[in-house]
Motif scaffolding. Structure first.
Motif, short mmCIF file in Angstrom:
data_model
loop_
_atom_site.label_atom_id
_atom_site.label_comp_id
_atom_site.label_asym_id
_atom_site.label_seq_id
_atom_site.Cartn_x
_atom_site.Cartn_y
_atom_site.Cartn_z
N ASP A 141 1.25 -1.64 0.01
CA ASP A 141 -0.20 -0.13 0.24
C ASP A 141 0.87 0.90 -0.01
O ASP A 141 1.69 1.41 -0.25
CB ASP A 141 -1.17 -0.37 1.15
CG ASP A 141 -0.66 0.30 2.27
OD1 ASP A 141 0.85 0.29 2.39
OD2 ASP A 141 -0.92 -0.18 3.50
N GLU A 142 0.87 2.10 0.41
CA GLU A 142 0.87 3.85 0.37
C GLU A 142 1.89 3.92 1.01
O GLU A 142 2.79 4.69 0.75
CB GLU A 142 -0.02 4.54 -0.42
CG GLU A 142 -0.87 5.10 -0.82
CD GLU A 142 -0.11 4.96 -2.43
OE1 GLU A 142 0.51 5.73 -2.84
OE2 GLU A 142 -0.91 4.85 -2.75
N ALA A 143 1.89 3.07 2.54
CA ALA A 143 2.47 3.67 3.62
C ALA A 143 4.08 2.22 3.69
O ALA A 143 4.53 2.01 3.92
CB ALA A 143 1.76 3.33 5.03
N GLY A 144 4.01 1.39 2.12
CA GLY A 144 4.83 0.63 2.09
C GLY A 144 4.69 -0.33 3.19
O GLY A 144 5.30 -1.27 3.46
N THR A 145 3.16 -0.97 3.42
CA THR A 145 2.61 -2.02 4.10
C THR A 145 2.74 -3.64 3.10
O THR A 145 1.57 -3.20 2.43
CB THR A 145 1.72 -2.08 5.31
OG1 THR A 145 2.03 -1.22 5.98
CG2 THR A 145 1.30 -2.74 6.10
N LEU A 146 4.06 -4.59 3.37
CA LEU A 146 3.22 -5.69 2.15
C LEU A 146 1.95 -6.50 3.41
O LEU A 146 1.81 -6.92 3.91
CB LEU A 146 4.84 -6.67 2.43
CG LEU A 146 5.82 -5.95 2.04
CD1 LEU A 146 6.85 -6.38 2.64
CD2 LEU A 146 5.61 -5.40 0.37
N CYS A 147 1.28 -7.38 1.98
CA CYS A 147 0.50 -7.83 2.86
C CYS A 147 0.19 -9.18 1.11
O CYS A 147 0.66 -8.48 -0.05
CB CYS A 147 -1.25 -6.46 2.42
SG CYS A 147 -2.47 -8.01 2.35
N LEU A 148 -0.55 -10.12 2.20
CA LEU A 148 0.02 -11.63 1.35
C LEU A 148 -1.39 -12.06 0.71
O LEU A 148 -2.76 -11.68 2.40
CB LEU A 148 0.73 -12.74 1.95
CG LEU A 148 0.81 -14.10 1.35
CD1 LEU A 148 1.55 -14.40 -0.17
CD2 LEU A 148 0.89 -14.92 2.25
N ILE A 149 -2.47 -12.08 -0.41
CA ILE A 149 -3.95 -11.97 -0.65
C ILE A 149 -3.82 -13.89 -1.22
O ILE A 149 -2.69 -14.54 -1.45
CB ILE A 149 -4.29 -11.42 -1.59
CG1 ILE A 149 -3.26 -10.79 -2.20
CG2 ILE A 149 -3.86 -9.62 -0.42
CD1 ILE A 149 -3.56 -10.30 -4.20
N ASP A 150 -4.70 -13.93 -1.68
CA ASP A 150 -5.34 -15.37 -2.57
C ASP A 150 -4.84 -15.91 -1.26
O ASP A 150 -3.64 -16.63 -2.14
CB ASP A 150 -4.83 -14.65 -4.20
CG ASP A 150 -6.00 -14.27 -4.74
OD1 ASP A 150 -6.72 -13.84 -4.05
OD2 ASP A 150 -5.64 -13.38 -5.86
N PHE A 151 -6.04 -17.27 -0.83
CA PHE A 151 -5.21 -18.31 -0.36
C PHE A 151 -6.50 -19.46 -0.75
O PHE A 151 -6.29 -20.36 -0.72
CB PHE A 151 -5.82 -18.17 1.06
CG PHE A 151 -4.68 -17.85 1.99
CD1 PHE A 151 -3.91 -17.91 2.57
CD2 PHE A 151 -5.17 -16.04 1.85
CE1 PHE A 151 -3.11 -17.11 3.30
CE2 PHE A 151 -3.82 -15.56 2.75
CZ PHE A 151 -3.34 -15.75 3.55
N ASP A 152 -6.10 -19.81 -2.46
CA ASP A 152 -7.44 -20.75 -2.23
C ASP A 152 -5.97 -21.12 -3.16
O ASP A 152 -6.49 -22.68 -3.72
CB ASP A 152 -7.44 -20.41 -4.29
CG ASP A 152 -7.00 -19.23 -5.26
OD1 ASP A 152 -5.56 -19.11 -4.44
OD2 ASP A 152 -6.85 -19.10 -6.28
N ILE A 153 -5.23 -21.58 -2.79
CA ILE A 153 -3.84 -22.32 -3.37
C ILE A 153 -3.31 -22.11 -2.42
O ILE A 153 -1.99 -22.13 -1.63
CB ILE A 153 -2.98 -22.42 -4.46
CG1 ILE A 153 -3.89 -22.85 -5.82
CG2 ILE A 153 -1.94 -24.20 -4.09
CD1 ILE A 153 -3.19 -22.92 -7.11
N ALA A 154 -3.19 -23.25 -1.04
CA ALA A 154 -3.29 -23.50 0.33
C ALA A 154 -2.98 -24.51 1.09
O ALA A 154 -4.14 -24.94 0.79
CB ALA A 154 -3.96 -22.13 1.59
N CYS A 155 -2.20 -24.70 2.58
CA CYS A 155 -2.22 -26.04 2.91
C CYS A 155 -2.46 -26.10 4.45
O CYS A 155 -1.87 -25.05 4.68
CB CYS A 155 -1.39 -27.10 2.81
SG CYS A 155 -1.36 -28.46 3.01
N LEU A 156 -4.12 -26.33 5.19
CA LEU A 156 -4.01 -26.31 6.34
C LEU A 156 -3.75 -26.95 7.22
O LEU A 156 -3.46 -28.80 6.97
CB LEU A 156 -5.56 -26.08 6.40
CG LEU A 156 -5.63 -25.01 5.98
CD1 LEU A 156 -7.51 -24.44 6.22
CD2 LEU A 156 -4.87 -23.05 7.45
#
Length: 264
Positions: free
Chosen positions: A207-222
């Motif tokens: 984002d504008e503040a430089g915060t990294l974010c991880l998105i899209d968990f449609d390929i994930a393992c629990l």
């Protein structure tokens, strides 16, 4: 004058017939092309479905001795239990509440081997877990926050946390990159979620503040329990690369090698 009009009409009719014939040929060619594409798509779907059936057969054989103790009919629903909407923890949003994104979960047998229902529950549970497990000490949110959802439509709305790294059009200053990457990995490990699709940075936003974010968990393992053969292969590669340690390296590479990211 009459002959000129007649000749003009005859030429127009002739041209129309030529165009009509060309259109028929084009439609015929297009129909054939689409048929081949459809057959190719069906073949891929069939092969993927057979792989998933084999995966489920092997898993059932491994679990057969516990078949009486566990419900194997709907293991997906038994695994994923998320809170009622009013019980969703209220975090301070990193951006305006009006800036949100709505997604409809879709299972794609060739891509992730999941049904629509599995895809919805998987992503919902991942978002719930990482939301409850945030370890960031500076208040930054490195994952989308659930706002609303509709289980019937398999859709949900989350906060919008910036621009994907592969879509950046200008330089963004990112502070404390190592601390942010460490926070993301620690949160995932605490939540027992393995994100298996960094995809060169397309599933990482800033984002504008430089915060990294991880998105899209449609390929994930629990909890080390892959729901499909496709996810199992990704999870095995994840483990072979060092698990969460290797994940941080992949995340670091996708971030620092992006020419639009400026560490600060």
């Amino acid at each position: 004058m009459g002959m000129l009009v007649f000749d003009g009409l005859r030429e127009s009719l002739k041209s129309a017939r030529v165009v009509s014939k060309a259109r028929r040929k084009w439609k015929h060619w297009r129909s054939g092309r689409d048929t081949q594409a459809a057959l190719s798509w069906l073949a891929r779907e069939r092969d993927a479905a057979l792989q998933e059936l084999e995966h489920l057969r092997e898993r059932y054989l491994r679990l057969e001795k516990r078949a009486i103790e566990r419900n194997l009919v709907e293991p997906c629903r038994a695994l994923f239990v998320y809170p009622e909407q009013e019980d969703v923890p209220k975090h301070s949003l990193p951006i305006g509440a009006g800036n949100s994104v709505t997604k409809q979960a879709r299972g794609r047998i060739v891509w992730n081997g999941l049904s629509d229902d599995q895809a919805f529950h998987l992503e919902m549970e991942c978002l719930r877990r990482v939301g409850d497990s945030q370890v960031s000490l500076d208040g930054r949110c490195h994952f989308p926050q659930l706002l609303t959802w509709d289980a019937t439509a398999r859709s949900f709305t989350t906060t919008h946390n910036g621009t994907p790294l592969d879509k950046l059009q200008r330089t963004v200053s990112v502070p404390d990159i190592e601390a942010q990457l460490s926070s993301i990995a620690m949160t995932l490990e605490k939540a027992s979620v393995a994100h298996l699709d960094i995809a060169g940075g397309k599933n990482v936003t800033v984002d504008e503040a430089g915060t990294l974010c991880l998105i899209d968990f449609d390929i994930a393992c629990l909890d080390g329990f892959p729901l499909s053969e496709k996810i199992q292969r990704r999870y095995e590669a994840f483990l072979a690369a060092g698990g969460y340690v290797g994940f941080v390296e992949e995340l670091r590479k996708a971030t620092l090698e992006n020419p639009m990211i400026e560490p600060s």
